[in-house]
Design an enzyme around this catalytic site. Structure first.
Site, PDB file in Angstrom:
ATOM      1  CE  LYS A   1     -21.058  -0.547  -8.519  1.00  0.00           C
ATOM      2  NZ  LYS A   1     -22.204  -0.875  -7.667  1.00  0.00           N
ATOM      3  CG  ASN A   2     -19.849  -1.759  -4.692  1.00  0.00           C
ATOM      4  OD1 ASN A   2     -20.562  -1.006  -5.380  1.00  0.00           O
ATOM      5  ND2 ASN A   2     -19.744  -3.041  -4.933  1.00  0.00           N
TER       6      ASN A   2
ATOM      7  NE  ARG B   1     -29.598  -4.126  -2.157  1.00  0.00           N
ATOM      8  CZ  ARG B   1     -30.492  -4.701  -1.370  1.00  0.00           C
ATOM      9  NH1 ARG B   1     -31.770  -4.689  -1.707  1.00  0.00           N
ATOM     10  NH2 ARG B   1     -30.134  -5.293  -0.270  1.00  0.00           N
TER      11      ARG B   1
ATOM     12  CB  CYS C   1     -28.451  -5.403 -10.808  1.00  0.00           C
ATOM     13  SG  CYS C   1     -27.376  -4.366 -11.763  1.00  0.00           S
TER      14      CYS C   1
ATOM     15  NE  ARG D   1     -29.499  -6.615  -5.093  1.00  0.00           N
ATOM     16  CZ  ARG D   1     -28.585  -5.791  -5.585  1.00  0.00           C
ATOM     17  NH1 ARG D   1     -28.818  -5.144  -6.700  1.00  0.00           N
ATOM     18  NH2 ARG D   1     -27.475  -5.561  -4.927  1.00  0.00           N
TER      19      ARG D   1
ATOM     20  CG  ASP E   1     -19.964  -7.689  -6.827  1.00  0.00           C
ATOM     21  OD1 ASP E   1     -19.695  -6.670  -6.169  1.00  0.00           O
ATOM     22  OD2 ASP E   1     -21.075  -8.229  -6.807  1.00  0.00           O
TER      23      ASP E   1
ATOM     24  NE  ARG F   1     -26.393   0.483 -11.551  1.00  0.00           N
ATOM     25  CZ  ARG F   1     -26.979  -0.365 -10.715  1.00  0.00           C
ATOM     26  NH1 ARG F   1     -27.704  -1.352 -11.204  1.00  0.00           N
ATOM     27  NH2 ARG F   1     -26.864  -0.237  -9.408  1.00  0.00           N
TER      28      ARG F   1
HETATM   29  C1  EPZ Z   1     -23.348  -4.905  -2.030  1.00  0.00           C
HETATM   30  O1  EPZ Z   1     -24.718  -5.068  -2.333  1.00  0.00           O
HETATM   31  C2  EPZ Z   1     -22.695  -4.481  -3.339  1.00  0.00           C
HETATM   32  N1  EPZ Z   1     -23.280  -3.205  -3.776  1.00  0.00           N
HETATM   33  C3  EPZ Z   1     -22.925  -5.550  -4.406  1.00  0.00           C
HETATM   34  O2  EPZ Z   1     -22.232  -5.143  -5.572  1.00  0.00           O
HETATM   35  C4  EPZ Z   1     -22.332  -6.863  -3.915  1.00  0.00           C
HETATM   36  O3  EPZ Z   1     -22.608  -7.878  -4.860  1.00  0.00           O
HETATM   37  C5  EPZ Z   1     -22.961  -7.243  -2.560  1.00  0.00           C
HETATM   38  O4  EPZ Z   1     -22.759  -6.159  -1.627  1.00  0.00           O
HETATM   39  C6  EPZ Z   1     -22.354  -8.503  -1.980  1.00  0.00           C
HETATM   40  O5  EPZ Z   1     -20.988  -8.334  -1.844  1.00  0.00           O
HETATM   41  C7  EPZ Z   1     -22.852  -2.056  -3.201  1.00  0.00           C
HETATM   42  O6  EPZ Z   1     -22.017  -2.063  -2.318  1.00  0.00           O
HETATM   43  C8  EPZ Z   1     -23.463  -0.791  -3.731  1.00  0.00           C
HETATM   44  P1  EPZ Z   1     -25.842  -7.554   0.550  1.00  0.00           P
HETATM   45  P2  EPZ Z   1     -25.798  -5.262  -1.133  1.00  0.00           P
HETATM   46  O7  EPZ Z   1     -26.760  -6.757   1.379  1.00  0.00           O
HETATM   47  O8  EPZ Z   1     -25.389  -4.460   0.033  1.00  0.00           O
HETATM   48  C9  EPZ Z   1     -29.411 -10.642   1.010  1.00  0.00           C
HETATM   49  C10 EPZ Z   1     -22.004  -4.600  -7.830  1.00  0.00           C
HETATM   50  O9  EPZ Z   1     -21.975  -5.328  -8.817  1.00  0.00           O
HETATM   51  N2  EPZ Z   1     -30.005  -9.622   1.890  1.00  0.00           N
HETATM   52  O10 EPZ Z   1     -24.505  -7.966   1.100  1.00  0.00           O
HETATM   53  O11 EPZ Z   1     -27.124  -5.071  -1.708  1.00  0.00           O
HETATM   54  C11 EPZ Z   1     -29.385 -10.161  -0.439  1.00  0.00           C
HETATM   55  O12 EPZ Z   1     -30.631 -10.428  -1.057  1.00  0.00           O
HETATM   56  C12 EPZ Z   1     -23.021  -4.840  -6.744  1.00  0.00           C
HETATM   57  O13 EPZ Z   1     -21.190  -3.658  -7.600  1.00  0.00           O
HETATM   58  C13 EPZ Z   1     -31.174  -9.935   2.567  1.00  0.00           C
HETATM   59  O14 EPZ Z   1     -31.714 -11.034   2.430  1.00  0.00           O
HETATM   60  O15 EPZ Z   1     -25.557  -6.807  -0.829  1.00  0.00           O
HETATM   61  C14 EPZ Z   1     -28.278 -10.977  -1.036  1.00  0.00           C
HETATM   62  O16 EPZ Z   1     -28.768 -12.252  -1.377  1.00  0.00           O
HETATM   63  C15 EPZ Z   1     -23.988  -5.940  -7.129  1.00  0.00           C
HETATM   64  N3  EPZ Z   1     -31.729  -8.991   3.364  1.00  0.00           N
HETATM   65  C16 EPZ Z   1     -27.288 -11.099   0.128  1.00  0.00           C
HETATM   66  O17 EPZ Z   1     -28.028 -10.813   1.321  1.00  0.00           O
HETATM   67  C17 EPZ Z   1     -31.158  -7.748   3.547  1.00  0.00           C
HETATM   68  O18 EPZ Z   1     -31.709  -6.928   4.316  1.00  0.00           O
HETATM   69  C18 EPZ Z   1     -26.119 -10.112   0.041  1.00  0.00           C
HETATM   70  O19 EPZ Z   1     -26.655  -8.823  -0.009  1.00  0.00           O
HETATM   71  C19 EPZ Z   1     -29.970  -7.449   2.859  1.00  0.00           C
HETATM   72  C20 EPZ Z   1     -29.398  -8.410   2.041  1.00  0.00           C
END
Ligand code: EPZ
Length: 417
Positions: free
Chosen positions: A22-23, A92, A116, A121, A306, A398
């Protein structure tokens, strides 16, 4: 709204093939906007998040046809650079369309993404990085008005956190930027590598994906291509967790074992027997697993956030006590309250959750709050005496393609009502 009924089951046995990631498919679908001509993407799972991405592509003027697990996308008639709020709010990862739309049109209008509730986020890292590439971004009333009057400018960026989405957005904005973009402290997930592989097949010049620094040399134009998406390492971890919770002997086919090495090594430490081949992994769990002293979630290649909820269900029925530390998201313990209803023994203090394992759980009515939390409840229901009902299947749909059929094919007793 449908729910899932799961009966506590005995050992799981057999073999299953794991769906495409998915990701990985989600950012690749956004990337098709950059490609002139047809893109053929294989191993594309039937998920509601994929359907939302297809709706966004259709809204923008692209055609998308599905033939089984293949999507054929043509963006030649794309004629919009905005995404309506209702589509943006559905997930997201819609924010990753920003990088590709702004790269193609030099302007974009979209709202803050949904997804979610894993805590706030924010997208500050996305916006800061894109602004450094010469994009004016004005935020008002939750709408992002973006414009790159002089085109996108390649530059050296250092991400304050190795955000997966921000890394993807910068990659998509940089492939056609003038000059060479260098991204340091970027995400290293396998899905980043898959996106880079796809873009390079389309004519991009990206190197370093999977390491801490990615270098992108801007090119004039990208063409269409054919690509097979990598297997979903979190879905593989989910089925591995199901076997870990109830015992059994299952072969997971169509996997890349080293993509979830940090998860399988935990199962090995807990007493599972693993037989690893290049595209499959067999897990045997003869009896109750031992607990793991500490599980810390970290960016790839560490233990993935995850899989935290998935392992928590497993450790709830293990021998001993496991301490979880969730370092990635602020509020990723919503499944704990529901696991307690199933009889689990868990104490949460901030980012720390202490899980005291027990022999069995007991079935109950539980509520789903997010994607992996729902999967955690399903795994716990397999390890509970009696019947468990999980409300609202919209979350699990999802990320999992007909999870009930998959579990039933290896001896689970799961149905959707
Ligand atoms: C991706 O989300 C994945 N989703 C998530 O999977 C996964 O948990 C996450 O990466 C971490 O591995 C997809 O790929 C569609 P991040 P993403 O930006 O990109 C903070 C699932 O279950 N952050 O790496 O949204 C954020 O709040 C989903 O398949 C900022 O502060 O994750 C979080 O605490 C859930 N500012 C951390 O970084 C930003 O601009 C990681 O977020 C961006 C992120």
């Amino acid at each position: 709204m449908s729910s899932i009924i799961v009966k506590g089951s005995n050992k799981l046995e057999g073999e299953i093939s794991i769906q495409g990631s998915k990701n990985s498919i989600l950012p690749i679908l956004a990337a098709t906007i950059l490609c002139k001509g047809e893109c053929v993407i294989h191993s594309c799972p039937k998920l509601s998040d994929v359907e939302v991405s297809i709706k966004i592509l259709n809204y923008l003027g692209c055609t998308v046809e599905r033939e089984e697990d293949t999507l054929i996308i043509n963006t030649n008639n794309i004629n919009r650079y905005d995404i309506p709020n209702d589509l943006m709010r559905e997930m997201r990862s819609s924010i990753v369309f920003l990088g590709s739309i702004i790269s193609r049109f030099k302007k974009a209008r979209l709202s803050f993404p949904g997804g979610c509730e894993l805590g706030p986020r924010p997208i500050d890292i996305h916006l800061k990085s894109l602004r450094q590439m010469g994009i004016d971004i004005i935020e008002n009333h939750g709408i992002l008005e973006c414009e790159a009057c002089d085109g996108l400018i390649a530059t050296k960026l250092s991400l304050s956190f190795p955000s997966v989405g921000a890394t993807e957005n910068v990659m998509l904005a940089a492939v056609n930027a003038r000059g060479t973009t260098i991204i340091t402290n970027c995400a290293r997930e396998p899905e980043i590598c898959d996106l880079a592989d796809y873009l390079n097949k389309c004519g991009a010049k990206i190197c370093g994906a999977g390491e801490g620094t990615i270098i992108i040399e801007g090119v004039k134009e990208l063409h269409g291509t054919e690509h097979k998406v990598i297997p979903d390492r979190i879905v593989a971890s989910t089925f591995m967790s199901a076997v870990g919770a109830v015992g059994g002997d299952v072969v997971l086919k169509n996997v890349v074992p080293h993509h979830f090495e940090s998860v399988s090594s935990v199962f090995k430490e807990a007493g599972a027997m693993l037989k690893v081949k290049n595209d499959s992994i067999r897990i045997k769990v003869p009896q109750q697993l031992n607990s793991i002293s500490t599980i810390r979630t970290t960016p790839y290649p560490g233990f993935p956030t995850d899989a935290q909820a998935l392992l928590m269900a497993v450790m709830s029925v293990s021998k001993g006590t496991t301490v979880f530390i969730e370092n990635i998201f602020e509020n990723r313990y919503k499944h704990v309250g529901e696991l307690l209803k199933l009889g689990a023994n868990i104490n949460v203090e901030g980012r720390v959750a202490v899980v005291k394992g027990k022999k069995r759980l007991s079935g109950a009515f539980v509520e789903a709050y997010d994607l992996r939390g729902s999967a955690s409840l399903l795994i716990a229901g397999l390890a509970a005496d009696g019947v468990t009902e999980i409300s609202d299947t919209s979350y699990i749909d999802r990320g999992y393609e007909n999870i009930e059929n998959m579990l039933n094919s290896i001896g689970g007793l799961v149905k959707r009502i």
